[in-house]
Design a protein around this motif. Structure first.
Motif: not given
Ligand SMILES: [Zn+2]
Ligand SMILES: [Zn+2]
Lengths: 357, 191
Positions: A1-28
């Motif tokens: 496993m290398t760091v390169d395997d991470l970069i193709r997907r969004p980070g945990a704080w920025l999951l794609t399309d997490a819904g309208p609840d994350t529009e303003i409060a983006v992540s915790a």
């Protein structure tokens, strides 16, 4: 496993399309600082001692089912770009990135749960998710921490709580934070009074990537300042209530903009769109600020044809570490800025983004 | 009033911070304030400032004049002032005189409220031996700390990760605790 395997997907704080609840409060995020009972704290211990402590802590951390086949790297295994990528994904702090042998990060493959070993403290446990469900995060990290405490003897005193390298973290050792996106409040010049009000109740507001209240992309991090004298649950309830209030503030500011200053709002979004579509040199600060305006436009239905998730992915991919790894080489700053502008133009064109006014 | 940082010059910069209804004050001379980068715009600078410029000089030396240092990690008081990071958990006891005002100024309270590690307490690592009661009226209390079962669990874990140093410590702790418990009548058992 290398760091390169991470970069193709969004980070945990920025999951794609997490819904309208994350529009303003983006992540915790919640971080817990913990230390071994009978060992020097990392900054005082010296490298060899840190290596010894790491060899003792890492197997214990990795043995816990919470991490489900953990990934991890000792800092000395990582090149500067790897480290930057992990910082940009909020998996390590810049303090950990500056360390070498004897310091490591261990994470669950979905990146939402991670442990920094030998940062400022022996252990920094971290859990993060999109949205602002701090209580859910607390339950998860609390269970993880309890399980770890059965394997590792923690430094704890009944009077002062968990003992940490810096007295500013002593007590619960807990730092809870929520990242909020406040473009309308910024546009209405109402961020300052909000920050002052929050400071008065013991909460810190920091711009992401900027100094003080200078924020990159209008993102602010709200977190507790104090760790001694208030229990975890009380603090988290208080912080959740504050974030709820901030979200309402921002929504109100957006409504006021639309109602009373529609031209100003369109100008703000339209200019950002124009520059993003036409620029050939973009530094990260400018790109993030403009993408913040674009995000506001998308959320207020002023821009068509690009989802919030797609925008999140774009935002992450133009950060310096991610950008360089995708380019497969170290780039001088000027080349990075050109590449960034090109990526933004192409993604927006591909998505068929255009103003809806 | 003397400057609280250097203790020498008269204090001319007076900072007050109201946080959570608690008033905190610090009085500094101009040069110490400057050194700490006092930023009157930043309402949160007080704790950071205290860390940067250090804490009052009282309790700097032991009675024989030597500089105070931590028996656990040999950090000296001056090292702490330089880095504003402690050396080990024991430093909290060694530098308690310095830390108390600092901690009071930084936090909401002065005592821990919240989670306690369920497995293992606490600062003294070796369990104190409870003396055999001289009169039956004095029932000794079981020292606050992990149960033998919890310790056995920790011991097993330490062996799994091949931490024999820790295992040896835990073994001693278990032996001590079991000895103590054997002398303490179980609840409800008539003496
Ligand atoms: Zn002074
Ligand atoms: Zn020490």
């Amino acid at each position: 496993m290398t760091v390169d395997d991470l970069i193709r997907r969004p980070g945990a704080w920025l999951l794609t399309d997490a819904g309208p609840d994350t529009e303003i409060a983006v992540s915790a995020r919640i971080r817990l600082a913990r230390n071994l009972r009978q060992a020097a704290f990392p900054s005082w211990a010296g490298e060899e001692e840190c290596v010894r402590i790491l060899n003792r802590l890492r197997p214990a951390v990795e043995s816990l089912p919470f991490l489900d086949g953990a990934w991890g790297w000792e800092m000395s295994e990582l090149d500067p770009v790897d480290r930057e990528i992990l910082c940009e994904r909020h998996l390590i702090s810049s303090e950990l990135a500056s360390r070498n042998r004897g310091s490591a990060v261990v994470l669950r493959s979905d990146e939402s749960l991670s442990v920094m070993i030998n940062e400022e403290d022996h252990l920094r446990l971290q859990v993060m998710r999109p949205g602002a469900n701090l209580m859910g995060l607390w339950e998860e990290i609390d269970a993880f921490d309890t399980a770890l405490s059965e394997l590792v003897p923690y430094a704890f005193s009944p009077e002062l709580g968990y003992l940490t390298a810096c007295p500013s973290n002593v007590g619960t050792g807990l730092r809870a934070s929520v990242m909020v996106h406040l473009p309308a409040l910024r546009l209405m010049r109402e961020v300052e009074p909000v920050v002052k009000g929050l400071n008065k109740i013991g909460l810190a507001v920091r711009g992401i990537g900027g100094e003080g209240t200078e924020a990159m992309g209008n993102m602010f991090q709200v977190s507790n300042q104090m760790t001694l004298g208030e229990g975890e649950i009380d603090l988290i309830r208080r912080l959740e209530a504050v974030v709820q209030e901030l979200t309402t503030h921002e929504r109100n500011a957006r409504a006021r903009l639309q109602e009373k200053h529609p031209a100003r709002l369109r100008d703000f979004v339209g200019r950002a769109f124009g520059i993003l579509m036409q620029a050939h040199i973009l530094n990260s600060q400018e790109a993030l600020d403009l993408l913040s305006a674009l995000r506001l436009g998308i959320e207020m239905d002023l821009v068509r044809s690009m989802g919030g998730g797609e925008l999140n992915r774009l935002m992450q991919s133009i950060l310096p570490g991610h950008l360089q790894r995708q380019a497969r080489r170290d780039l001088p700053v000027e080349d990075r800025d050109q590449l960034r502008a090109m990526m933004v133009r192409e993604r927006l064109k591909e998505a068929g983004a255009e103003p809806a006014f | 009033m003397k400057c609280q940082a250097c203790g020498a010059n008269p204090a001319t910069v007076h900072l007050t911070q109201v946080m959570d209804g608690k008033v905190r004050e610090i009085h500094l001379c101009e040069s110490c304030a400057e050194q700490g980068g006092v930023n009157l715009q930043n309402a949160l600078s007080l704790s950071e400032l205290l860390l940067k410029i250090g804490v009052p000089e009282e309790g700097a030396a032991t009675p024989d004049g030597a500089e105070r240092s931590c028996p656990g990690c040999h950090m000296r008081r001056s090292d702490f002032k330089k880095t504003s990071r402690l050396g080990c958990a024991e430093c909290y006891t060694a530098f308690s005189a310095d830390l108390a005002p600092l901690i009071a100024s930084m936090h909401k309270g002065e005592r821990h409220v919240g989670k306690t590690p369920p497995g293992g307490l606490v600062t003294p690592v070796v369990m104190p031996v409870v003396p055999v009661p001289s009169s039956p009226a004095e029932t000794p209390s079981i020292p606050v700390g992990p149960t033998p079962e919890q310790l056995h669990k920790q011991l097993a874990a330490a062996i799994v990760v091949e931490n024999y140093e820790e295992a040896a410590l835990l073994r001693d702790q278990i032996r001590l605790l079991e000895e103590v418990l054997a002398r303490v009548p179980a609840k409800g058992t008539p003496p």
